[in-house]
Design a protein around this motif. Structure first.
Motif, PDB file in Angstrom:
ATOM      1  N   TYR A 125       0.703  -1.048   0.032  1.00 41.35           N
ATOM      2  CA  TYR A 125       0.076   0.142  -0.025  1.00 41.35           C
ATOM      3  C   TYR A 125       0.823   1.079  -0.149  1.00 41.35           C
ATOM      4  CZ  TYR A 125      -3.458   3.233   1.246  1.00 41.35           C
ATOM      5  OH  TYR A 125      -4.471   4.564   1.136  1.00 41.35           O
TER       6      TYR A 125
ATOM      7  N   GLY B 107      -4.996  -1.430  -2.994  1.00 39.41           N
ATOM      8  CA  GLY B 107      -5.536  -0.108  -3.608  1.00 39.41           C
ATOM      9  C   GLY B 107      -4.676   1.108  -3.463  1.00 39.41           C
TER      10      GLY B 107
ATOM     11  N   LYS C 151      -2.371   4.585  -4.004  1.00 37.66           N
ATOM     12  CA  LYS C 151      -2.805   5.565  -4.573  1.00 37.66           C
ATOM     13  C   LYS C 151      -1.468   6.366  -5.427  1.00 37.66           C
ATOM     14  CE  LYS C 151      -6.733   5.541  -2.938  1.00 37.66           C
ATOM     15  NZ  LYS C 151      -8.175   5.150  -3.648  1.00 37.66           N
TER      16      LYS C 151
ATOM     17  N   LYS D  86      -9.444  -3.105  -6.296  1.00 36.58           N
ATOM     18  CA  LYS D  86      -9.940  -1.982  -6.765  1.00 36.58           C
ATOM     19  C   LYS D  86      -9.713  -0.834  -5.844  1.00 36.58           C
ATOM     20  CE  LYS D  86     -14.245  -0.552  -8.868  1.00 36.58           C
ATOM     21  NZ  LYS D  86     -15.721  -0.777  -9.394  1.00 36.58           N
ATOM     22  N   GLU D  87      -9.679  -1.181  -4.572  1.00 31.38           N
ATOM     23  CA  GLU D  87      -9.698  -0.101  -3.532  1.00 31.38           C
ATOM     24  C   GLU D  87      -9.092  -0.649  -2.408  1.00 31.38           C
ATOM     25  OE1 GLU D  87     -13.930   1.094  -2.878  1.00 31.38           O
ATOM     26  OE2 GLU D  87     -14.542  -1.096  -2.358  1.00 31.38           O
ATOM     27  N   ASN D  88      -8.618   0.358  -1.438  1.00 32.72           N
ATOM     28  CA  ASN D  88      -7.763   0.016   0.019  1.00 32.72           C
ATOM     29  C   ASN D  88      -8.792  -0.755   0.787  1.00 32.72           C
ATOM     30  OD1 ASN D  88      -6.955   1.283   2.715  1.00 32.72           O
ATOM     31  ND2 ASN D  88      -5.431   0.052   1.620  1.00 32.72           N
ATOM     32  N   ARG D  89      -8.374  -2.079   1.129  1.00 31.47           N
ATOM     33  CA  ARG D  89      -9.379  -2.536   1.998  1.00 31.47           C
ATOM     34  C   ARG D  89      -8.708  -3.019   3.297  1.00 31.47           C
ATOM     35  NH1 ARG D  89     -13.997  -1.385   1.432  1.00 31.47           N
ATOM     36  NH2 ARG D  89     -14.643  -3.559   2.500  1.00 31.47           N
TER      37      ARG D  89
END
Length: 237
Positions: free
Chosen positions: A12, A44, A46, A69-72
């Protein structure tokens, strides 16, 4: 390739660390006691982590990846790694490389007789506040789980994949991996490993999610322990 061991690397926003991760894991693969491949799990990010990961995978067939698809969160990343692993053994290391990949060979020496082998960070190279909050959190967790582990937050573990895939992960449960193996009547052991200061990137955990968060997770674990279903199939057709 007939791989035996998959190392999960949650990522991350670690663009500054990934060149070093590539270099050190390639060095480990050359001396690994089991035929090893690497599975990046991009949680996810950025920053440009995904571009780095894809470039590494294109350069080296031993490296694979999945990208959220997104930070989990860390627990979700580890769970996804367990789900995608197709080798007999699975391991886990943080992409900050505050632990040494070469120490996987130290853990693998014990995996024949145990179902989870976790590192315990000797002479930790973290700040006083980080060390103290982790020490307190580990003490609280031990009181709840009776797992006997001194450092479940150590990001260096080896697990038999059949046990890893049966762990019902939820947010925060990455701190309870040894306890979850015990719920399956598995055997666990901790082994001292080296620890280093972070050299790039930023820590993702503060005092709150290192201390207060784990306290809340302990109650979730107790609920899980009460409701956990464990069985062994004797025969099937």
């Amino acid at each position: 390739m007939d791989y035996q061991f998959t190392i999960i690397v949650p990522v991350y926003n670690e663009e500054d660390n990934l060149p070093r991760v590539e270099k050190e894991l390639l060095e480990y693969i050359k001396i690994a006691s089991k035929k090893t491949k690497i599975l990046f799990v991009n949680d996810g990010s950025k920053d440009s982590s995904q571009q780095h990961i894809e470039a590494i995978a294109n350069r080296h067939p031993e490296f694979q990846y999945i990208s959220f698809k997104e930070n989990r969160g860390l627990s979700a990343a580890i769970k996804a790694g367990f789900d995608y692993a197709d080798t007999e053994l699975v391991g886990y290391i943080d992409s900050d490389l505050q632990t040494d990949p070469k120490d996987f060979n130290v853990l693998l020496e014990h995996i024949k007789d145990y179902d989870l082998v976790t590192g315990v960070r000797a002479n930790r190279k973290d700040s006083f506040v980080k060390n103290m909050s982790s020490t307190i959190a580990n003490g609280i967790r031990r009181a709840f789980t009776k797992d006997g582990m001194d450092d479940t937050g150590c990001p260096l573990k080896v697990i038999k994949t059949v046990y890893a895939k049966r762990i019902p992960m939820f947010e925060g449960l990455h701190r309870f991996l040894p306890a979850m193996i015990l719920l399956q009547n598995g055997k666990i052991i901790q082994v001292p490993v080296k620890h280093f200061p972070r050299v790039a990137g930023e820590a993702k955990f503060g005092v709150w999610n290192r201390l207060i968060g784990p306290l809340m997770d302990c109650f979730a674990y107790l609920w899980m322990k009460k409701k956990y279903i464990n069985y062994t199939v004797e025969k099937h057709s």
